[in-house]
Design an enzyme around this catalytic site. Sequence first.
Site, PDB file in Angstrom:
ATOM      1  N   VAL A 133       0.855  -1.189   0.000  1.00 55.08           N
ATOM      2  CA  VAL A 133       0.000   0.000   0.000  1.00 55.08           C
ATOM      3  C   VAL A 133       0.889   1.236   0.000  1.00 55.08           C
ATOM      4  O   VAL A 133       1.826   1.348   0.794  1.00 55.08           O
ATOM      5  CB  VAL A 133      -0.926  -0.002   1.236  1.00 55.08           C
ATOM      6  CG1 VAL A 133      -1.774   1.260   1.268  1.00 55.08           C
ATOM      7  CG2 VAL A 133      -1.804  -1.254   1.243  1.00 55.08           C
ATOM      8  N   GLU A 187       2.198  -9.275  14.522  1.00 52.87           N
ATOM      9  CA  GLU A 187       2.841 -10.424  15.162  1.00 52.87           C
ATOM     10  C   GLU A 187       2.635 -10.469  16.675  1.00 52.87           C
ATOM     11  O   GLU A 187       2.830 -11.518  17.297  1.00 52.87           O
ATOM     12  CB  GLU A 187       4.332 -10.484  14.819  1.00 52.87           C
ATOM     13  CG  GLU A 187       5.195  -9.410  15.422  1.00 52.87           C
ATOM     14  CD  GLU A 187       6.646  -9.542  14.964  1.00 52.87           C
ATOM     15  OE1 GLU A 187       7.077 -10.670  14.650  1.00 52.87           O
ATOM     16  OE2 GLU A 187       7.349  -8.523  14.906  1.00 52.87           O
ATOM     17  N   ASN A 205       3.291   1.768  12.848  1.00 52.59           N
ATOM     18  CA  ASN A 205       2.861   0.565  12.139  1.00 52.59           C
ATOM     19  C   ASN A 205       1.641   0.823  11.265  1.00 52.59           C
ATOM     20  O   ASN A 205       0.898  -0.099  10.939  1.00 52.59           O
ATOM     21  CB  ASN A 205       2.552  -0.560  13.128  1.00 52.59           C
ATOM     22  CG  ASN A 205       3.809  -1.217  13.651  1.00 52.59           C
ATOM     23  OD1 ASN A 205       4.816  -1.294  12.953  1.00 52.59           O
ATOM     24  ND2 ASN A 205       3.763  -1.678  14.889  1.00 52.59           N
ATOM     25  N   ASP A 259       1.873  -5.067  10.800  1.00 55.36           N
ATOM     26  CA  ASP A 259       2.596  -5.696  11.915  1.00 55.36           C
ATOM     27  C   ASP A 259       1.658  -6.243  12.989  1.00 55.36           C
ATOM     28  O   ASP A 259       1.438  -5.627  14.028  1.00 55.36           O
ATOM     29  CB  ASP A 259       3.596  -4.717  12.532  1.00 55.36           C
ATOM     30  CG  ASP A 259       4.694  -5.456  13.282  1.00 55.36           C
ATOM     31  OD1 ASP A 259       4.498  -6.650  13.599  1.00 55.36           O
ATOM     32  OD2 ASP A 259       5.740  -4.853  13.562  1.00 55.36           O
ATOM     33  N   ASP A 315       0.961  -4.374  18.632  1.00 61.71           N
ATOM     34  CA  ASP A 315       1.955  -3.314  18.437  1.00 61.71           C
ATOM     35  C   ASP A 315       1.224  -2.077  17.939  1.00 61.71           C
ATOM     36  O   ASP A 315       1.470  -1.561  16.844  1.00 61.71           O
ATOM     37  CB  ASP A 315       3.020  -3.769  17.442  1.00 61.71           C
ATOM     38  CG  ASP A 315       4.314  -2.968  17.563  1.00 61.71           C
ATOM     39  OD1 ASP A 315       4.352  -2.007  18.346  1.00 61.71           O
ATOM     40  OD2 ASP A 315       5.286  -3.306  16.857  1.00 61.71           O
TER      41      ASP A 315
END
Length: 358
Positions: A124, A248, A233, A246, A228
Amino acid sequence: MATAPRPRTTTRDPEELAQRLTAWLGDRLPGAKVVDFRVPESNGMSSETLLFDIDHPEPPLRACALRLAADPAAYTIFPVYDLRRQYETMRDVARHTDLPVPRVLWLEEDPGPLGAPFFVMERVDGRVPPDVMPYTYEGNWLHSATDAERAALEESTVSLIARLHDQYPVPSPDRSRSALRAHVESQRDYYAWVVDGLPRSPLIERAFDHLTAHWPADEGPAVLNWGDARIGNIIYDGFAPAAVLDWEMAALAPREVDLGWTVYLHRFFQDLTVSFGQPGLPDFLRRDRIERRYAELTGHTPRDMEFYTLYAALRHAIVMLRVAYRQVHFKEVEVPENPDRMILHHDSLAAMVQGTYW
């Protein structure tokens, strides 16, 4: 003021990665070629992001980003990189909410092709508030924006977090098990892994003790936390979120876990900026304004936020300690007499434990 060198973020060879990725892609999309392969300078020290385009008459995506698990030989920041979990989280958040999550395309769990598992998603366009040097420093697009533009970005970001918490369907909770306690215990396990065979951090251990002694009386229901949850991010189109990245660290936990992280990660950069003699952005992402706006959007008034901002600072401290020991491993720095000094924000964490920070 002298500073330690910036920690290396990878030990991989970009040219070799591009060749191996081209071979892998050709098996899935015959005739396709990887072009314009590059490794962004903003890569972090956990999973790596690689950017490339697909040259093919009818590609499912042309502009791609690849999320690659950390190099096992590079003293990883986390003990486990579950790429399937990230892939499925992004897919499910896109399916169940209106958040702008990039479309995920391929998941490869075999470490053979690139040396570690990875997945491919759409790339993006837009801009991201920088971490190095942080957006709180002068000389970047967010610092140079007007107060009204930053307020619009803040508003849209808090709205994004609120919508995730409200829209994502969470299964009926197991009331015999506290989601918050499970979350904190996972951080204890992470800390034990970080200091295994190395000097321990008295400050981190005091912070854990403080959390135990000041546990919230009412944790509230668990929701899906982004994990996060910070502006670094998010890809922004102008000052509106265009892509949420992100995932994770996503987990089920009280709403305040995400909010505490959003508040503290900005404070981390703000405190660092002030320590180097710049004013930073003291009126941006203020805790009181985030709490008030989140309550207006969701009907849930954030509570026990001193607990949750301390928890965010503690979690960040464990990561920072691992980063520091990684620098020691690569002989970039030496271990000081007091290991707490390896935590970049040790002063603010200590003030939170003492109850004097806010």
